[in-house]
Design an enzyme around this catalytic site. Structure first.
Site, PDB file in Angstrom:
ATOM      1  N   ASN A  13       0.859  -1.181   0.000  1.00 39.17           N
ATOM      2  CA  ASN A  13       0.000   0.000   0.000  1.00 39.17           C
ATOM      3  C   ASN A  13       0.895   1.230   0.000  1.00 39.17           C
ATOM      4  O   ASN A  13       1.493   1.574   1.019  1.00 39.17           O
ATOM      5  CB  ASN A  13      -0.910  -0.008   1.228  1.00 39.17           C
ATOM      6  CG  ASN A  13      -1.908   1.142   1.224  1.00 39.17           C
ATOM      7  OD1 ASN A  13      -1.861   2.034   0.388  1.00 39.17           O
ATOM      8  ND2 ASN A  13      -2.812   1.130   2.191  1.00 39.17           N
ATOM      9  N   ARG A  86      -2.826  -1.950  -3.423  1.00 40.26           N
ATOM     10  CA  ARG A  86      -3.997  -1.077  -3.291  1.00 40.26           C
ATOM     11  C   ARG A  86      -3.789   0.133  -4.204  1.00 40.26           C
ATOM     12  O   ARG A  86      -2.805   0.853  -4.084  1.00 40.26           O
ATOM     13  CB  ARG A  86      -4.160  -0.612  -1.852  1.00 40.26           C
ATOM     14  CG  ARG A  86      -5.328   0.361  -1.684  1.00 40.26           C
ATOM     15  CD  ARG A  86      -5.322   1.011  -0.321  1.00 40.26           C
ATOM     16  NE  ARG A  86      -6.440   1.951  -0.201  1.00 40.26           N
ATOM     17  CZ  ARG A  86      -6.337   3.136   0.404  1.00 40.26           C
ATOM     18  NH1 ARG A  86      -5.187   3.535   0.919  1.00 40.26           N
ATOM     19  NH2 ARG A  86      -7.389   3.932   0.475  1.00 40.26           N
ATOM     20  N   HIS A 175     -12.824   4.154  -0.824  1.00 41.11           N
ATOM     21  CA  HIS A 175     -12.932   3.228   0.317  1.00 41.11           C
ATOM     22  C   HIS A 175     -13.716   1.974  -0.034  1.00 41.11           C
ATOM     23  O   HIS A 175     -14.232   1.269   0.846  1.00 41.11           O
ATOM     24  CB  HIS A 175     -13.594   3.896   1.535  1.00 41.11           C
ATOM     25  CG  HIS A 175     -12.836   5.039   2.122  1.00 41.11           C
ATOM     26  ND1 HIS A 175     -13.439   6.211   2.506  1.00 41.11           N
ATOM     27  CD2 HIS A 175     -11.517   5.185   2.388  1.00 41.11           C
ATOM     28  CE1 HIS A 175     -12.518   7.045   2.984  1.00 41.11           C
ATOM     29  NE2 HIS A 175     -11.339   6.438   2.925  1.00 41.11           N
ATOM     30  N   HIS A 203     -17.300   4.405   6.707  1.00 39.71           N
ATOM     31  CA  HIS A 203     -15.864   4.264   6.932  1.00 39.71           C
ATOM     32  C   HIS A 203     -15.350   5.609   7.426  1.00 39.71           C
ATOM     33  O   HIS A 203     -15.317   6.590   6.672  1.00 39.71           O
ATOM     34  CB  HIS A 203     -15.148   3.858   5.641  1.00 39.71           C
ATOM     35  CG  HIS A 203     -13.664   3.751   5.791  1.00 39.71           C
ATOM     36  ND1 HIS A 203     -13.001   2.540   5.857  1.00 39.71           N
ATOM     37  CD2 HIS A 203     -12.699   4.704   5.911  1.00 39.71           C
ATOM     38  CE1 HIS A 203     -11.710   2.760   6.000  1.00 39.71           C
ATOM     39  NE2 HIS A 203     -11.507   4.070   6.037  1.00 39.71           N
ATOM     40  N   ARG A 236     -10.246  17.493   5.265  1.00 39.23           N
ATOM     41  CA  ARG A 236     -11.012  17.810   4.063  1.00 39.23           C
ATOM     42  C   ARG A 236     -12.369  18.388   4.442  1.00 39.23           C
ATOM     43  O   ARG A 236     -13.018  17.912   5.381  1.00 39.23           O
ATOM     44  CB  ARG A 236     -11.220  16.566   3.202  1.00 39.23           C
ATOM     45  CG  ARG A 236      -9.937  15.942   2.690  1.00 39.23           C
ATOM     46  CD  ARG A 236     -10.228  14.672   1.907  1.00 39.23           C
ATOM     47  NE  ARG A 236      -9.012  13.911   1.661  1.00 39.23           N
ATOM     48  CZ  ARG A 236      -8.937  12.585   1.723  1.00 39.23           C
ATOM     49  NH1 ARG A 236     -10.008  11.871   1.999  1.00 39.23           N
ATOM     50  NH2 ARG A 236      -7.794  11.968   1.488  1.00 39.23           N
ATOM     51  N   MET A 278      -9.364  12.712  15.977  1.00 38.30           N
ATOM     52  CA  MET A 278     -10.623  12.657  16.710  1.00 38.30           C
ATOM     53  C   MET A 278     -10.405  12.510  18.209  1.00 38.30           C
ATOM     54  O   MET A 278     -11.172  13.060  19.019  1.00 38.30           O
ATOM     55  CB  MET A 278     -11.494  11.513  16.182  1.00 38.30           C
ATOM     56  CG  MET A 278     -12.853  11.381  16.857  1.00 38.30           C
ATOM     57  SD  MET A 278     -13.894  12.870  16.763  1.00 38.30           S
ATOM     58  CE  MET A 278     -14.372  12.843  15.035  1.00 38.30           C
ATOM     59  N   GLY A 325     -10.905   3.939  11.839  1.00 41.69           N
ATOM     60  CA  GLY A 325     -10.382   4.283  13.155  1.00 41.69           C
ATOM     61  C   GLY A 325     -11.383   4.982  14.049  1.00 41.69           C
ATOM     62  O   GLY A 325     -11.509   4.670  15.239  1.00 41.69           O
ATOM     63  N   GLU A 379      -8.816  -4.248   4.910  1.00 38.59           N
ATOM     64  CA  GLU A 379      -8.591  -4.102   3.479  1.00 38.59           C
ATOM     65  C   GLU A 379      -7.458  -4.993   2.987  1.00 38.59           C
ATOM     66  O   GLU A 379      -7.495  -5.498   1.859  1.00 38.59           O
ATOM     67  CB  GLU A 379      -8.300  -2.635   3.159  1.00 38.59           C
ATOM     68  CG  GLU A 379      -9.500  -1.725   3.409  1.00 38.59           C
ATOM     69  CD  GLU A 379      -9.134  -0.260   3.501  1.00 38.59           C
ATOM     70  OE1 GLU A 379      -9.441   0.483   2.563  1.00 38.59           O
ATOM     71  OE2 GLU A 379      -8.527   0.135   4.534  1.00 38.59           O
TER      72      GLU A 379
END
Length: 395
Positions: A13, A86, A175, A203, A236, A278, A325, A379
């Site tokens: 990845n 990925r 995703h 997600h 974002r 977060m 997460g 994933e």
């Protein structure tokens, strides 16, 4: 091939400045090897495998991958059957995972303008793996592929036809590998056929998206041409009036591209509160920080609004799935979103929601018309399974 070391896949990845590696057993999920290259492309590049950290002479993706694979034990290397990559954006061309050949690689290079920060590193990872492991087949798994089942009404924008026909301006979604995995697990948890379910998968990480999955197929999602559309995210903005770009370019005296960069990197939770993580945001909100409280409310409100909107594509809702997460770990976000969705029949179980666990589980109240699940995503396992299946089919 199905048991032991003989069917393992090296999953790669590549991000813009990182390379994540893991050897995955597609049957058991076992990972006997993992590595991380950080600050790739800079003089500070480093490669960490286990407790060993090395500085590569060649700091490119290829050099970092080569150094990481030098640490790969011979018995693990000998059992590899493929390398799975990925790739974030497959455009409209790639609707499923594919084995890489010269034509595929050429087409991937042509897609870099759709997501330059994501596709170009993925292509570099393929080229690096071809150089370091030339005898192993390479397989690409696309984040956008799962969403290629969306109907035209969901993926088209209301823009001039030639924008779509000539320039590919449409909604692709992202995703997809995660949404695909957790909705399949949701069917197992609910003990119902996936083909019978109306699911919304959320997600939630630094990047966030929700997807409407009807009978196992994506029929709508929140991200669009790029990962900027949709939910409020770590840095974002998510949905915004496109006229803001011209307005702020004029006010700040910068280009439109610079404004878009600010919407991608300096907005979202970070822009509102100064926190992109977060955990930090929730701690600040709990301590009474007003901007943090606002950012948290924006995040949950926008997510709940999109979840409710996605039920239009499903004709109802059987279950809401939290992953990523934030989705897996933030009990507060899950609780607030469930409160906001009470009108849809969502009823939370406070005790179950407060439990932290790495297991897939139900957090809605018994008898709730809508089930709410927390499912850790994987994933890497999806990539490994796709790679081995395609290699087997190619043989």
């Amino acid at each position: 091939m199905g048991d032991g070391a003989a069917g393992r896949v090296l999953v790669v990845n590549c991000g813009s400045s990182t390379v994540k590696l893991a050897v995955v057993d597609p049957d058991t999920g076992e990972r006997p090897f993992a590595g991380l290259a950080d600050r790739v492309g800079t003089p500070d590049a480093s490669v960490r495998v286990g407790t060993t950290t090395r500085t590569p002479d060649d700091t490119s993706h290829r050099g970092a991958l080569a150094v990481a694979l030098e640490e790969l034990p011979d018995d693990v290397r000998s059992g590899l059957v493929a390398v799975g990559h990925r790739i974030v954006h497959g455009g409209a061309r790639f609707t499923r995972s594919v084995v890489v050949d010269d034509d595929v690689l050429a087409e991937l290079r042509g897609l870099t303008d759709l997501a330059p920060l994501h596709v170009a590193p993925g292509v570099a990872g393929i080229e690096a793996a071809l150089s370091v492991l030339p005898d192993l087949p390479q397989v690409t798994v696309f984040d956008t592929a799962f969403h290629q089942t969306m109907p035209e009404r969901a993926y088209r924008y209301a823009v001039p036809e030639d924008w779509y026909a000539e320039h590919g301006v449409r909604r692709y979604g992202f995703h997809g590998t995660s949404h695909r995995y957790v909705t399949a697990v949701a069917a197992e948890v609910l003990d119902r056929p996936l083909e019978s379910l109306r699911l919304v998968s959320a997600h939630l990480g630094n990047g966030c998206s929700a997807a409407a999955v009807l009978h196992g197929r994506s029929v709508d999602t929140t991200m669009g041409l790029t990962p900027l559309e949709g939910l409020v995210m770590g840095t974002r903005s998510g949905d915004i009036d496109p006229a803001v770009v011209e307005h702020m370019a004029r006010r700040l005296g910068v280009s439109a591209a610079e404004v878009v960069a600010l919407l991608n990197r300096e907005s979202g939770l970070l822009g509102v509160s100064g926190h992109r993580d977060m955990r930090e945001l929730e701690a600040a909100a709990l301590a009474g920080d007003a901007p943090a409280q606002l950012a948290l409310e924006l995040f949950c409100y926008r997510l709940a609004k999109h979840v409710a909107g996605l039920t239009v594509a499903l004709g109802g809702l059987d279950a809401l799935v939290f992953t990523g997460g934030i989705g897996e770990n933030s009990t507060g976000v899950r609780a607030r979103v469930q409160e906001l969705l009470a009108h849809l029949g969502v009823r939370a179980d406070e005790g179950a929601n407060a439990v932290r666990s790495q297991e897939a589980r139900r957090v809605s109240a018994p008898g709730s018309p809508v089930d709410v699940l927390v499912i850790p995503t994987d994933e890497e396992l999806v990539i490994a399974r796709d790679a081995r299946e395609l290699v087997g089919a190619a043989r």
